[in-house]
Scaffold this motif. Sequence first.
Motif, PDB file in Angstrom:
ATOM      1  N   ASP A   8     -30.428 -19.401 -36.809  1.00 60.82           N
ATOM      2  CA  ASP A   8     -30.619 -17.944 -36.832  1.00 60.82           C
ATOM      3  C   ASP A   8     -32.012 -17.517 -36.375  1.00 60.82           C
ATOM      4  O   ASP A   8     -32.162 -16.546 -35.613  1.00 60.82           O
ATOM      5  N   LYS A   9     -33.047 -18.206 -36.855  1.00 59.55           N
ATOM      6  CA  LYS A   9     -34.412 -17.819 -36.497  1.00 59.55           C
ATOM      7  C   LYS A   9     -34.667 -17.986 -35.005  1.00 59.55           C
ATOM      8  O   LYS A   9     -35.329 -17.151 -34.383  1.00 59.55           O
ATOM      9  N   TYR A  35     -34.035 -12.693 -28.984  1.00 63.82           N
ATOM     10  CA  TYR A  35     -33.809 -11.282 -28.649  1.00 63.82           C
ATOM     11  C   TYR A  35     -34.906 -10.341 -29.170  1.00 63.82           C
ATOM     12  O   TYR A  35     -35.000  -9.195 -28.708  1.00 63.82           O
ATOM     13  N   THR A  36     -35.754 -10.813 -30.099  1.00 59.31           N
ATOM     14  CA  THR A  36     -36.851  -9.960 -30.563  1.00 59.31           C
ATOM     15  C   THR A  36     -38.142 -10.201 -29.791  1.00 59.31           C
ATOM     16  O   THR A  36     -38.956  -9.286 -29.637  1.00 59.31           O
ATOM     17  N   THR A  76     -25.871 -17.342 -43.287  1.00 56.54           N
ATOM     18  CA  THR A  76     -27.021 -17.705 -42.462  1.00 56.54           C
ATOM     19  C   THR A  76     -26.837 -19.121 -41.935  1.00 56.54           C
ATOM     20  O   THR A  76     -26.217 -19.969 -42.583  1.00 56.54           O
ATOM     21  N   ALA A 114     -32.916 -15.216 -33.249  1.00 62.11           N
ATOM     22  CA  ALA A 114     -33.645 -13.966 -33.471  1.00 62.11           C
ATOM     23  C   ALA A 114     -34.898 -13.902 -32.603  1.00 62.11           C
ATOM     24  O   ALA A 114     -35.234 -12.844 -32.062  1.00 62.11           O
ATOM     25  N   PRO A 127     -27.350 -12.811 -28.262  1.00 56.91           N
ATOM     26  CA  PRO A 127     -27.918 -13.036 -29.594  1.00 56.91           C
ATOM     27  C   PRO A 127     -27.611 -11.907 -30.574  1.00 56.91           C
ATOM     28  O   PRO A 127     -27.394 -12.153 -31.765  1.00 56.91           O
ATOM     29  N   CYS A 128     -27.602 -10.673 -30.073  1.00 54.22           N
ATOM     30  CA  CYS A 128     -27.358  -9.514 -30.943  1.00 54.22           C
ATOM     31  C   CYS A 128     -25.965  -9.594 -31.582  1.00 54.22           C
ATOM     32  O   CYS A 128     -25.807  -9.374 -32.787  1.00 54.22           O
ATOM     33  N   HIS A 136     -37.236 -15.819 -43.391  1.00 51.50           N
ATOM     34  CA  HIS A 136     -37.231 -15.270 -42.033  1.00 51.50           C
ATOM     35  C   HIS A 136     -38.650 -14.872 -41.688  1.00 51.50           C
ATOM     36  O   HIS A 136     -39.556 -14.972 -42.532  1.00 51.50           O
ATOM     37  N   MET A 159     -25.769 -12.369 -34.227  1.00 53.68           N
ATOM     38  CA  MET A 159     -26.469 -12.086 -35.485  1.00 53.68           C
ATOM     39  C   MET A 159     -25.808 -10.991 -36.311  1.00 53.68           C
ATOM     40  O   MET A 159     -25.878 -11.014 -37.546  1.00 53.68           O
ATOM     41  N   HIS A 160     -25.156 -10.021 -35.651  1.00 49.74           N
ATOM     42  CA  HIS A 160     -24.758  -8.807 -36.374  1.00 49.74           C
ATOM     43  C   HIS A 160     -23.255  -8.563 -36.474  1.00 49.74           C
ATOM     44  O   HIS A 160     -22.850  -7.510 -36.976  1.00 49.74           O
ATOM     45  N   ASP A 184     -35.035  -7.867 -42.312  1.00 50.40           N
ATOM     46  CA  ASP A 184     -33.785  -7.366 -41.756  1.00 50.40           C
ATOM     47  C   ASP A 184     -32.761  -7.334 -42.887  1.00 50.40           C
ATOM     48  O   ASP A 184     -32.967  -7.945 -43.948  1.00 50.40           O
TER      49      ASP A 184
END
Length: 304
Positions: free
Chosen positions: A266-267, A273-274, A262, A270, A251-252, A174, A255-256, A178
């Motif tokens: 995923d990347k 949203y990051t 995985t 991520a 996205p949150c 990643h 992912m959660h 996280d």
Amino acid sequence: MSMNSSVNEFILLGLTQDPRKQKAIFGVFLMLYLATLLGNFLIVVTIKRSRTLGSPMYFFLFYLSFADACFSTTIAPRLIVDAISQQKTISYNECMTQVFSAHFFACMEIFVLILMAFDRYVAICKPLRYTTIMNRHVCSVLVILGWVGSCIHSSAQIFLASRLPFCGPNVIDHYFCDLQPLLKLACMDTYVINLLVVTNSGAICLVSFIILLISYVVILYSLRNHSAEGRRKALSTCTSHFIVVVLFFGPCIFMHTRPATTFPVDKVVAVFYTIGTPLLNPLIYTLRNAEVKNAMKKLWCSKG
């Protein structure tokens, strides 16, 4: 450093191992990060200095932009530096700090979005009591509760991460630390901890999203009693809020709210949203909000 762990640093693989792509990543994400800081800085300063943006909605927008800038700063600089660095290592303590900071500011953003939805609900559904309910003292207390809730959530994440023993493998597939990537490296059965992680992060994302959806449905239903001009203005404001909610929570939740698995995508999710959401938020709130645009023009053009 974690107890029962022989690992004192991790290696972040980043978004890609291709040297050419890494140079492109450095340039692109550096520009995106600087644009994110600039956009959110403009909103923060404009709301702080403008006399026309004193309503609770802009009080909460101030903290949303602040949380966005901090959230992006927690993630983006490491991604940018690692793209051109030969040594892509991060110490255990730095990794835990990044986990705490990312979850703290992301959770703060969630709470602020809920407060903004509550503000719109009161303004549209209870207009006569709006100034009484949403006075500055109440707004300040709500924001403080948001900070406290974010701290509790992040502390829980760190507590869970500190229970993970790392016995050898230290390569994180990643671009930032996280809990999900760390769970894959732990030399223990992580079923219970993963369940707690999903309960903590996943529940916050999913429950908050449902609350927000319900609040917007109630707001839309109540608009039937308003004038055409009132409906247009309320819909414009709520649409901006709802776009931000979907861009962040989609996205949150992906992912959660799932087991410790995985996927190749995923990347990318991520990144959205990051990096993407903190950049898009100021654009959405300025381009769709005449009051913010006018306040910016008045403040910055007069200085120029």
